[in-house]
Design an enzyme around this catalytic site. Sequence first.
Site, PDB file in Angstrom:
ATOM      1  N   ASP A   1      85.222   9.049 107.342  1.00 48.29           N
ATOM      2  CA  ASP A   1      86.672   9.119 107.099  1.00 48.29           C
ATOM      3  C   ASP A   1      87.426   8.593 108.322  1.00 48.29           C
ATOM      4  O   ASP A   1      87.099   8.955 109.456  1.00 48.29           O
ATOM      5  CB  ASP A   1      87.084  10.575 106.831  1.00 48.29           C
ATOM      6  CG  ASP A   1      86.466  11.104 105.533  1.00 48.29           C
ATOM      7  OD1 ASP A   1      86.205  10.294 104.625  1.00 48.29           O
ATOM      8  OD2 ASP A   1      86.237  12.324 105.435  1.00 48.29           O
TER       9      ASP A   1
ATOM     10  N   ASP B   1      83.770  -0.352 106.696  1.00 55.41           N
ATOM     11  CA  ASP B   1      84.522  -1.584 106.397  1.00 55.41           C
ATOM     12  C   ASP B   1      85.922  -1.485 107.018  1.00 55.41           C
ATOM     13  O   ASP B   1      86.769  -2.332 106.731  1.00 55.41           O
ATOM     14  CB  ASP B   1      84.650  -1.790 104.879  1.00 55.41           C
ATOM     15  CG  ASP B   1      85.592  -0.782 104.261  1.00 55.41           C
ATOM     16  OD1 ASP B   1      85.572   0.399 104.693  1.00 55.41           O
ATOM     17  OD2 ASP B   1      86.385  -1.158 103.373  1.00 55.41           O
TER      18      ASP B   1
ATOM     19  N   THR C   1      74.975   2.084 101.090  1.00 59.85           N
ATOM     20  CA  THR C   1      75.494   3.389 100.686  1.00 59.85           C
ATOM     21  C   THR C   1      76.414   3.171  99.475  1.00 59.85           C
ATOM     22  O   THR C   1      76.747   2.035  99.125  1.00 59.85           O
ATOM     23  CB  THR C   1      76.316   4.037 101.824  1.00 59.85           C
ATOM     24  OG1 THR C   1      77.617   3.460 101.857  1.00 59.85           O
ATOM     25  CG2 THR C   1      75.635   3.868 103.172  1.00 59.85           C
ATOM     26  N   GLU C   2      76.843   4.292  98.902  1.00 62.47           N
ATOM     27  CA  GLU C   2      77.738   4.204  97.754  1.00 62.47           C
ATOM     28  C   GLU C   2      79.036   3.451  98.118  1.00 62.47           C
ATOM     29  O   GLU C   2      79.468   2.547  97.415  1.00 62.47           O
ATOM     30  CB  GLU C   2      78.078   5.636  97.343  1.00 62.47           C
ATOM     31  CG  GLU C   2      78.483   5.742  95.934  1.00 62.47           C
ATOM     32  CD  GLU C   2      78.113   7.109  95.380  1.00 62.47           C
ATOM     33  OE1 GLU C   2      77.516   7.937  96.098  1.00 62.47           O
ATOM     34  OE2 GLU C   2      78.434   7.324  94.222  1.00 62.47           O
ATOM     35  N   TYR C   3      79.622   3.823  99.259  1.00 55.92           N
ATOM     36  CA  TYR C   3      80.859   3.175  99.696  1.00 55.92           C
ATOM     37  C   TYR C   3      80.625   1.719 100.075  1.00 55.92           C
ATOM     38  O   TYR C   3      81.487   0.868  99.859  1.00 55.92           O
ATOM     39  CB  TYR C   3      81.463   3.950 100.878  1.00 55.92           C
ATOM     40  CG  TYR C   3      82.391   5.058 100.444  1.00 55.92           C
ATOM     41  CD1 TYR C   3      81.916   6.126  99.696  1.00 55.92           C
ATOM     42  CD2 TYR C   3      83.741   5.043 100.761  1.00 55.92           C
ATOM     43  CE1 TYR C   3      82.746   7.147  99.280  1.00 55.92           C
ATOM     44  CE2 TYR C   3      84.589   6.057 100.347  1.00 55.92           C
ATOM     45  CZ  TYR C   3      84.090   7.104  99.620  1.00 55.92           C
ATOM     46  OH  TYR C   3      84.930   8.112  99.212  1.00 55.92           O
TER      47      TYR C   3
ATOM     48  N   ASP D   1      80.485  21.742 108.404  1.00 55.83           N
ATOM     49  CA  ASP D   1      81.344  20.829 109.155  1.00 55.83           C
ATOM     50  C   ASP D   1      80.546  20.351 110.372  1.00 55.83           C
ATOM     51  O   ASP D   1      80.008  21.178 111.115  1.00 55.83           O
ATOM     52  CB  ASP D   1      82.614  21.568 109.600  1.00 55.83           C
ATOM     53  CG  ASP D   1      83.610  20.640 110.275  1.00 55.83           C
ATOM     54  OD1 ASP D   1      83.179  19.711 111.002  1.00 55.83           O
ATOM     55  OD2 ASP D   1      84.816  20.831 110.091  1.00 55.83           O
TER      56      ASP D   1
END
Length: 217
Positions: free
Chosen positions: A122, A158, A197-199, A100
Amino acid sequence: MRLRNIPGAKETIENNRFVVHELQEKRGNWKEVFGNSNPIHIEVGMGKGRFLMEMADLNPEINYLGIEMYDSVLLRAVQKMEEKAEEGTAPENLRFIRMDARELPLIFDKNEIDRIYLNFSDPWPKERHAKRRLTSRQFFQRYDQILAPRGVVEFKTDNRPLFEFSLEETEEAGWKLMAHTFDLHHDPSMNEGNVMTEYEEKFSSMGNPIYKMIAGR
Ligand SMILES: C[S@@+](CC[C@H](N)C(=O)[O-])C[C@H]1O[C@@H](n2cnc3c(N)ncnc32)[C@H](O)[C@@H]1O
């Protein structure tokens, strides 16, 4: 990105050569992990590690550490590295940490890190969870404890409310906003050399603009 609990994920990670263990012993000695004194860049909330795998290939003179708190997600990055190792293409300058990010100052010493990437972090939309956002003033305080004087935090998302929150928190934390854009992919200077990135692939293909900021002290 929380995948379902995958049986055996924890054990695989605990024994994997690409994952760094006994983290507190590495504090102040991270250069030894890589066997050289190249700068160290970290991605906090790495997900499946795609961004860092590409960055590590492109920049062999930089050492990269990917930090991810879920075993099930980190497992995907580990599996990808094992596939690359079989092909003889696993980057030497990339390692993973399961942790974490609230514990960053416990495992890195002052000035030990040269750059921090936060990609599609997140959003934690509830106000009472604001301090969990990786661009909250509480996290800037942690970054302050590990980042070299000229080091920077680079953040992409985003999510407009999260981006606006992050711009405000930069100032609240006493950091300087060095650059920012509300449409990265149409900003030629900030987009130069951008690694998706993937996102980022997923959300930009849906037509969402990508926001980016760079903060330093
Ligand atoms: C939405 S995903 C983005 C993944 C990747 N960076 C990308 O852009 O494709 C955010 C990731 O951050 C991780 N994460 C969130 N908070 C974290 C924390 N405090 N410490 C470590 N990882 C965290 C989550 O588990 C998740 O895998």
